[in-house]
Design an enzyme around this catalytic site. Structure first.
Site, mmCIF file in Angstrom:
data_model
loop_
_atom_site.group_PDB
_atom_site.id
_atom_site.type_symbol
_atom_site.label_atom_id
_atom_site.label_comp_id
_atom_site.label_asym_id
_atom_site.label_seq_id
_atom_site.Cartn_x
_atom_site.Cartn_y
_atom_site.Cartn_z
ATOM 1 N N SER B 32 0.811 -1.212 0.000
ATOM 2 C CA SER B 32 0.000 0.000 0.000
ATOM 3 C C SER B 32 0.848 1.266 0.000
ATOM 4 O O SER B 32 0.566 2.215 -0.742
ATOM 5 C CB SER B 32 -0.982 -0.006 1.172
ATOM 6 N N LYS B 126 10.019 0.192 6.936
ATOM 7 C CA LYS B 126 10.281 0.379 8.356
ATOM 8 C C LYS B 126 10.535 -0.980 8.975
ATOM 9 O O LYS B 126 9.695 -1.860 8.878
ATOM 10 C CB LYS B 126 9.070 1.022 9.039
ATOM 11 N N GLY B 154 7.734 8.377 8.215
ATOM 12 C CA GLY B 154 6.849 9.367 8.829
ATOM 13 C C GLY B 154 5.497 8.743 9.103
ATOM 14 O O GLY B 154 5.284 7.558 8.839
ATOM 15 N N LYS B 209 8.621 2.111 16.871
ATOM 16 C CA LYS B 209 7.309 2.585 17.336
ATOM 17 C C LYS B 209 6.317 1.461 17.656
ATOM 18 O O LYS B 209 5.501 1.606 18.576
ATOM 19 C CB LYS B 209 6.706 3.504 16.277
ATOM 20 N N ARG B 273 -2.726 -3.938 14.428
ATOM 21 C CA ARG B 273 -2.485 -5.259 15.016
ATOM 22 C C ARG B 273 -1.694 -5.169 16.318
ATOM 23 O O ARG B 273 -1.949 -5.885 17.273
ATOM 24 C CB ARG B 273 -1.700 -6.136 14.044
ATOM 25 N N GLU B 299 3.873 -7.210 14.203
ATOM 26 C CA GLU B 299 5.290 -6.900 14.019
ATOM 27 C C GLU B 299 5.941 -6.453 15.321
ATOM 28 O O GLU B 299 7.118 -6.730 15.568
ATOM 29 C CB GLU B 299 5.396 -5.780 12.980
#
Lengths: 360, 360
Positions: B32, B126, B154, B209, B273, B299
């Site tokens: 995406s 990422k 970002g 993050k 998730r 993740e």
């Protein structure tokens, strides 16, 4: 799932820190945050007084153990004394915490000046003095030039502290002794007091955040997504830290509880007046209409006027604050706030990492 | 109120920047975010290609103009070419943007190595390479040692970008030429590309993050208030920046879009998730139960394992990450994550402002 009872867990696990040295702590002002701090100090074993100007209110709280106006759902510690005699509240105390609204702050500091001997003085008030643009620490320094001072600021909704939800705050002072004393007075297993020596940096976070809560409310009226909200928060931090650095603060302070932390809490509170005024403005209402609907004004609006004027004087670039001013007072379309984030060229993400002038 | 149509407003007001130099841009990967970036570049007038390994998928998207699997609701720009020939996608191009999952990233970089001549290479991915703990920029540097490289990161939900909601991102590179080229390729009135030269700092925000999204979900299960959430965000930034500084990054980078910005968006997304796994764990479920309910892994769980091990090696203090590890893998009670925020003594708010060792 209902709220966890952190207080019980802390007691069960024996996590409360040891008893504090017997500090004598006074809180001036009986608003919700002042009351919450006085209650914490009393629970920590400090000899704690709360001063309220109105004698009837003081007596009522002293007798009922409830601050009906600001924190009606909580019983205060038995040992907390509520008084209206200022002399009694100031003489022979160790720490004076001032939780008086910014418009009355200087007057109270002037009143206590003749009574100060060896006490340290800490502002719990977030805001800017009208007309002068002084912060509360400036007022203390001006009125009590030889007294050690500090400021306490962070994402600290009083009700949540009274409920025993985990929270943290920052004590900023150039005096290490003061920082340690305030940590001793207020720190507990569920309320963590972090230290900083950047007084203006810590104070500015609390003073400026309301501006961006207005912008966040405006964004909500446009149903903007997470990308846009995140950009608003980040650009808010960019202009807050830019402004703060001009006043001698450290930009890294904004990474902490009094910066990002308080901004996050404020911008995530759809029930706050600032957010609601912003929402109404975003729906195309005038400031007057918005304030009439809310039944009261929002602090963020005054802050926008003050900070815009000061930023102009200091030549600090604050596009969000200026766009908000234009929307509120100069009939610019609310969407300009969103566009103000977008149309300023290809600039640096964090100018203290990569200075703008290095960019072509 | 329905979503504002920012695209229309931008067109009406003539806010689109001028046409871009005719850059040749390739995106590797048809997920995406890669698709959204390819679409932006194409709309900006760049000669743009998207490479997808599977020939049938490439042909389908090329013909239907829709990426049915990842962005089913959006029609792609007519000029965007979708190909499955890697040689065609790499040769004689200016910018290669790699949006390949971290586990396949090195393999694709190795495949394109012999085809690279004067192209610059930018990671859009990422994450952290399993076992090696390398970031995507490390992989590019190792496999393409003389190629100018950068990373883009970002708070960038692809769907919101496709909807034309205002958003911003950061391009980090030591090469100013590369930063400017990527800004030219992707910058538009509704997508702002900021610059940084702190490659590892920018990359770390995106990589770490997810850990804190798990913690935020766990907090939600306990119904914690705004004070606690703000403290979690702030302490998360403290440990992320502490870790990043150990790797040579600048802590101020975390004040920007790739740090605070992305963390804010991630922690504010209850549907992610990571958040949902955290929520289930907070309700007392085991990791296995949580993953079974979700139908897939998160993740953030892998990141916790990786970062905890690496933090131990580097001797970096990361109490939230370690508490999460203990909850997930060592049967510690989930409340320990909240308590990990609280029980570490009276420390500094931002240690790069007031170092811990200066505290008594």
């Amino acid at each position: 799932m209902s709220q966890a009872n952190f207080t019980e867990i802390v007691q069960e696990q024996g996590l409360e820190p040891e008893a504090k040295p017997h500090l004598r702590v006074t809180v001036l002002g009986g608003g919700s945050f002042g009351t919450a701090m006085a209650n914490l100090a009393a629970r920590n074993g400090c000899d704690t007084m709360m001063w309220i100007r109105d004698a009837a209110s003081a007596t009522e709280i002293q007798n009922s153990r409830v601050n009906k106006r600001y924190l009606p759902d909580f019983t205060l510690e038995q040992s907390l004394k509520v008084v209206s005699d200022l002399e009694l509240a100031i003489r022979d105390r160790d720490i004076i915490l001032i939780a008086i609204p910014s418009h009355a702050f200087r007057h109270v500091v002037q009143q206590i000046a003749p009574m100060i001997t060896a006490q340290v003085v800490v502002s719990l008030t977030k805001g800017i003095e009208k007309d002068t643009f002084y912060f509360m620490s400036d007022i203390i320094r001006q009125e009590l030039p030889e007294v050690p001072y500090g400021v306490l600021s962070g994402p600290n909704l009083a009700k949540e502290i009274m409920q025993g939800m985990p929270a943290g705050t920052v004590i900023a002072s150039h005096s290490e002794q003061l920082r340690v004393a305030v940590q001793h007075a207020l720190h507990s297993a569920l309320f963590r007091v972090f230290a900083s020596d950047d007084v203006h940096g810590v104070e500015l976070g609390g003073a400026l955040k309301n501006i961006y809560a207005v912008a966040m409310g405006m964004g909500a009226a446009y149903n903007v997504g997470e990308n846009s909200k995140s950009m608003l928060i980040t650009r808010a931090l960019a202009e807050m830290s830019r402004f703060a650095v001009k006043l001698g603060a450290n930009p890294l302070t904004f990474l902490g509880l009094s910066g990002v932390g308080d901004l996050f809490a404020t911008c995530n509170s759809p029930l706050s007046r600032n957010y609601q005024v912003g929402y109404a403005l975003g729906q195309g209402k005038s400031l007057q209409q918005a304030v009439e609907e809310l039944g009261q004004t929002a602090e963020g609006i005054n802050t926008i006027v003050q900070v815009r004027a000061r930023a102009e004087e200091l030549d600090v670039y604050m596009p969000i604050t200026c766009a908000l001013y234009e929307v509120i007072f100069e009939h610019a379309p609310p969407l300009n706030v969103a566009l103000s984030l977008m149309k300023n060229g290809n600039r640096s993400d964090v100018e203290f990492v990569l200075p703008h002038q290095q960019l072509s």
